[in-house]
Design a protein around this motif. Structure first.
Motif: not given
Length: 594
Positions: A91, A138-140, A236, A282-285, A287-289
């Motif tokens: 990350r 997050g890191e989308p 991802e 992907t992580e959209t928010q 820690r939320r996949e």
């Protein structure tokens, strides 16, 4: 210690060292104290930029880094890059160029007293080891893909879709426009705008469908439809420097997939395109996949899609930006106004205070907006009106309706052109029929006519329909103004006039309210008008928007009417708005109580 000679300081130094003399040397001294010898990019330094390459010791490793100092340094943080992808953390970095996220987005997290060595001592290890002390952000992956996307192009998706369990591969049905932009009189880069209308799984079942508004670009006569295959990736999809290399045409994602059987033409040109679609987790928010889409467009001359031909030209590839535009996506940044999507408003009067309110209602997602006005936009209006010279000579209501329909498609907008107090024999339209067309079935009425007689008529209509009424107007000099919310049966515009007369210390009229000497008549205009600026008048429009939003959020009629009085105060020559709220009780002598 690495010394920078006086001659070098005079001829080769960053721009910011001229503003903060000695800061360059101080930065070099900090590296020396850390026993790190950076290599200075002399070519960049000759142009006033500082770029350093070095290895930073961390535990038993030496991390290859590059530091770029912006012209705004030290007010703004330096950019730190890992130059060997083998050291990329999971990350906190850009997969494209290795830019490390050592601090959160808030610029206050960087202290101008720090140096790059100090920043690395404090933050590098945590970033590389994916430390938990991080901003909840997050890191989308789509952010990285979109960074290298084609200008002026996009494909719309809906975040409410959940398709990772759908049986793949499948098909997408797209509505799209494709053309070649003009550049120096010749055909330039492609422009491709699309929306995913339907998603079909491997068995041909529709598993998702578009239900959001469409931008004007996708509502014209040149919109076409096509179906393309889509694939799902279980991992991802992250861009890498290798995948961004155009010479290999996006590697395995493109190879063998851009086939002549699937594709589209750019207008009437000889160019052809093919769109590839990939669904991936992907992580959209934080820690939320979730999931996202990657759209890659291959394009070129028609023969480029037949590589077996000797004359085949090269296929170019580019990313089409993924944009989230479902109904919930449009409201996500302002959830408190989501209830407006089920409401309708009639707005009478689209002048200097009504027009900006109409646009705010549409911007905030009102389901339906009906406008009534008869006036025409004159050039002199535009100094305090929402639209500019493109609206000159047009009906105000029509110009606004066209603008709203084009820019805020979630709002159904219509207009009635009628001057209250008149009758049109040729059409048979009078006040009652025009008001019926405007007011029938709405949830709330707004009167922005700034005309007491008209307000009395509109209030009578609102009362007979048991509808709430919002009234707004300014004093002649725009020294103040009023926004009122009249609840049926508990106060009215005449009650407010009584309150100003009987209880001036409780409900005070705005300053200059009755000073008609402040009215002006512009050359060629048939009526006098108030004098004032648009930025002051917008205070009334914005407060009216707050009143409307608050009323709908309450989910029930308030038990009282309310008056919000604006008075501008001058502090050191700068006007400052001041608002006062009052409950407006019914006046015993007012006819609204009979």
């Amino acid at each position: 210690m690495m010394e920078v000679s006086a001659e070098q300081q005079d001829s080769l130094k960053p721009h910011w060292d001229r503003r903060f003399p000695g800061r360059f040397q101080w930065e070099m001294d900090a590296f020396a104290e850390a026993e790190v010898t950076p290599q200075v990019d002399q070519k960049a330094l000759a142009h006033g930029r500082l770029e350093l390459s070095f290895e930073w010791p961390l535990s038993d490793k030496r991390i290859p880094l590059r530091a770029l100092y912006p012209d705004g340094y030290p007010h703004l943080r330096p950019l730190i890059y890992i130059t060997d992808s083998g050291f990329f953390p999971k990350r906190h970095h850009s997969p494209i160029d290795g830019n490390l996220c050592l601090l959160g987005r808030d610029s206050r997290q960087w202290l101008s007293s720090w140096t790059v060595p100090e920043l690395l001592r404090l933050q590098l290890q945590s970033a590389l080891e994916n430390g938990r002390d991080e901003d909840p952000q997050g890191e989308p992956a789509e952010v990285w893909w979109n960074a290298g996307s084609l200008p002026d192009s996009y494909c719309l998706i809906d975040s409410d879709w959940s398709l990772l369990q759908a049986k793949a591969p499948g098909r997408l049905r797209l509505a799209y426009v494709a053309r070649l932009g003009k550049k120096s009189g010749d055909r330039g880069h492609p422009v491709f705008c699309a929306v995913v209308k339907s998603v079909f799984d491997a068995d041909g079942n529709e598993v998702a469908a578009w239900n959001g508004p469409l931008p004007s670009a996708l509502r014209g006569g040149d919109v076409r439809e096509m179906e393309i295959p889509w694939e799902r990736w279980d991992k991802e999809l992250i861009p890498t420097p290798l995948m961004r290399d155009q010479s290999i045409q996006w590697g395995e994602l493109v190879k063998g997939r851009a086939k002549p059987a699937f594709g589209f033409n750019f207008d009437s040109s000889s160019k052809r395109g093919h769109l590839l679609a990939f669904l991936y987790p992907t992580e959209t928010q934080f820690r939320r996949e979730g999931e996202s889409w990657l759209f890659i467009m291959a394009w070129g001359k028609r023969d480029a899609f037949y590589p077996g031909k000797k004359s085949a030209s090269q296929v170019e590839t580019t990313i089409i930006r993924t944009l989230r535009a479902g109904r919930d996506d449009l409201n996500y940044r302002a959830p408190t106004i989501s209830h407006l999507a089920a409401r309708s408003v009639a707005l009478v009067g689209t002048g200097a205070i009504g027009a900006p309110l109409a646009i705010e209602l549409a911007r905030n997602g009102i389901r339906e907006l009906r406008l009534m006005d008869f006036d025409v936009v004159e050039p002199g209006n535009t100094i305090r009106w929402s639209l500019g010279s493109s609206a000159w000579g047009r009906l105000k209501a029509q110009a606004l309706a066209d603008f709203i329909a084009r820019e805020y498609p979630a709002t159904k907008v219509s207009f009635v052109s009628h001057c209250l107090g008149t009758f049109a024999p040729q059409t048979g339209v009078g006040d009652l029929s025009a008001l019926d067309e405007t007011l029938a079935g709405v949830d709330l009425i707004v009167d922005a006519t700034a005309s007491f007689g008209t307000t009395s008529l509109i209030h009578d209509q609102a009362r007979s329909r048991s509808l709430p009424l919002v009234v707004l107007y300014a004093s002649p000099s725009v020294a103040g103004g009023v926004v009122s919310l009249f609840t049926p049966g508990v106060g009215c515009p005449v009650c407010l006039e009584w309150a100003w007369q009987d209880e001036p210390n409780v409900i005070t009229a705005p300053p200059g309210m009755f000073d008609e000497a402040e009215l002006i008549q512009p050359p060629g205009c048939a009526e006098r008008t108030f004098s004032g600026t648009f930025f002051d008048l917008q205070e009334l429009s914005l407060q009216a928007m707050r009143v409307v939003a608050g009323f709908f959020a309450s989910k029930r009629l308030p038990s009282s009417s309310f008056v919000y009085t604006l008075a501008f105060q001058s502090e050191n020559g700068i006007r400052v708005p001041n608002w006062r709220e009052n409950v407006l009780p019914p006046h015993p002598q007012c006819s609204c109580q009979k």
